[in-house]
Design a protein around this motif. Structure first.
Motif, short mmCIF file in Angstrom:
data_model
loop_
_atom_site.label_atom_id
_atom_site.label_comp_id
_atom_site.label_asym_id
_atom_site.label_seq_id
_atom_site.Cartn_x
_atom_site.Cartn_y
_atom_site.Cartn_z
N ARG A 99 0.83 -1.21 0.00
CA ARG A 99 0.00 0.00 0.00
C ARG A 99 0.86 1.25 0.00
NH1 ARG A 99 -4.75 2.43 0.83
NH2 ARG A 99 -4.85 4.22 2.23
N THR A 100 1.77 1.35 0.97
CA THR A 100 2.58 2.57 1.08
C THR A 100 4.07 2.28 1.10
OG1 THR A 100 2.36 2.49 3.50
CG2 THR A 100 0.78 3.87 2.28
N THR A 101 4.46 1.16 1.67
CA THR A 101 5.88 0.84 1.77
C THR A 101 6.15 -0.54 1.20
OG1 THR A 101 5.62 -0.12 3.98
CG2 THR A 101 6.16 2.23 3.85
#
Length: 222
Positions: A84-86
């Motif tokens: 998702r983000t990392t």
């Protein structure tokens, strides 16, 4: 968006036809097809991301048609692990390990065709029979030769029946059998083998002879 859903339906074998499916398909397909994530090379100081799907990820001799299957499973694996983000290096490692293992399982099945073939005596076939084989394939062959066991892995594309067909079909007969057979009487074993034979005969009764099928559907043209 409808076309996007058609493509995902073709890739995954399940229907994508709602409005929410269409929106998701339109957003995810460009990412998949541009290849923003797949084969990742890591080092001590960092890692870089580069997509490798299908033949870009690896080439297997097309004795068995596996390229489309490998594309599908890679995309499914990608979606399951998509960040998702990392980007977690452990997730990267898992993706790569599973991808490599899948290729190696298929490789072993293909190599077995060449290693076990004894029907052709030409320089090519003598050379491929004498060629070194992967340790993983050697373990499978040894286990089947000694005990009749097929070291089937749940993630194998080719199941136990596929391995049995190629091993026994190429003349590799086990020296022993599974001990569970000793729990059955001779009469029970004969009955079960006869049942299997009847089922084969029943299945074949609905099929035309091979020569008839070829003549009907794919005869050579003059």
């Amino acid at each position: 968006m409808a076309r996007h859903c058609e493509i995902l339906t073709m890739l995954f074998g399940i229907p994508w036809n709602t409005s929410s499916d269409a929106a998701f398909a339109a957003s995810i397909l460009p990412i998949l097809l541009r290849g923003l994530v797949a084969t990742v090379q890591a080092s001590v100081v960092g890692f870089a991301i580069a997509l490798a799907l299908g033949l870009a990820a690896g080439f297997l001799e097309p004795l068995e048609s596996t390229s489309i299957h490998l594309i599908q499973t890679s995309i499914i694996r990608l979606l399951a692990l998509y960040p998702r983000t990392t980007i977690d290096p452990a997730v990267i490692q898992r993706f790569n390990e599973d991808t490599v293992a899948e290729h190696e399982h298929i490789r072993d099945f293909i190599v077995a065709h060449y290693t076990l073939n004894t029907g052709l005596d030409t320089p090519f076939w003598r050379e491929v029979r004498a060629a070194p084989i992967p340790d993983s394939l050697a373990q499978r062959l040894d286990a089947f030769r000694e005990t009749g066991n097929i070291l089937y892995h749940p993630t194998d594309l080719f199941g136990a029946s596929n391995w049995f067909a190629i091993l026994l079909g190429q003349g590799l007969w086990p020296h022993d059998y599974h001990p569970i057979a000793d729990t059955l009487s001779r009469e029970q074993l004969d009955e079960r083998m006869a049942l299997l034979a009847r089922r084969v005969e029943e299945g074949l009764s609905d099929l035309p002879p091979h020569a008839t099928f070829v003549a009907r559907h794919c005869a050579a043209r003059d």
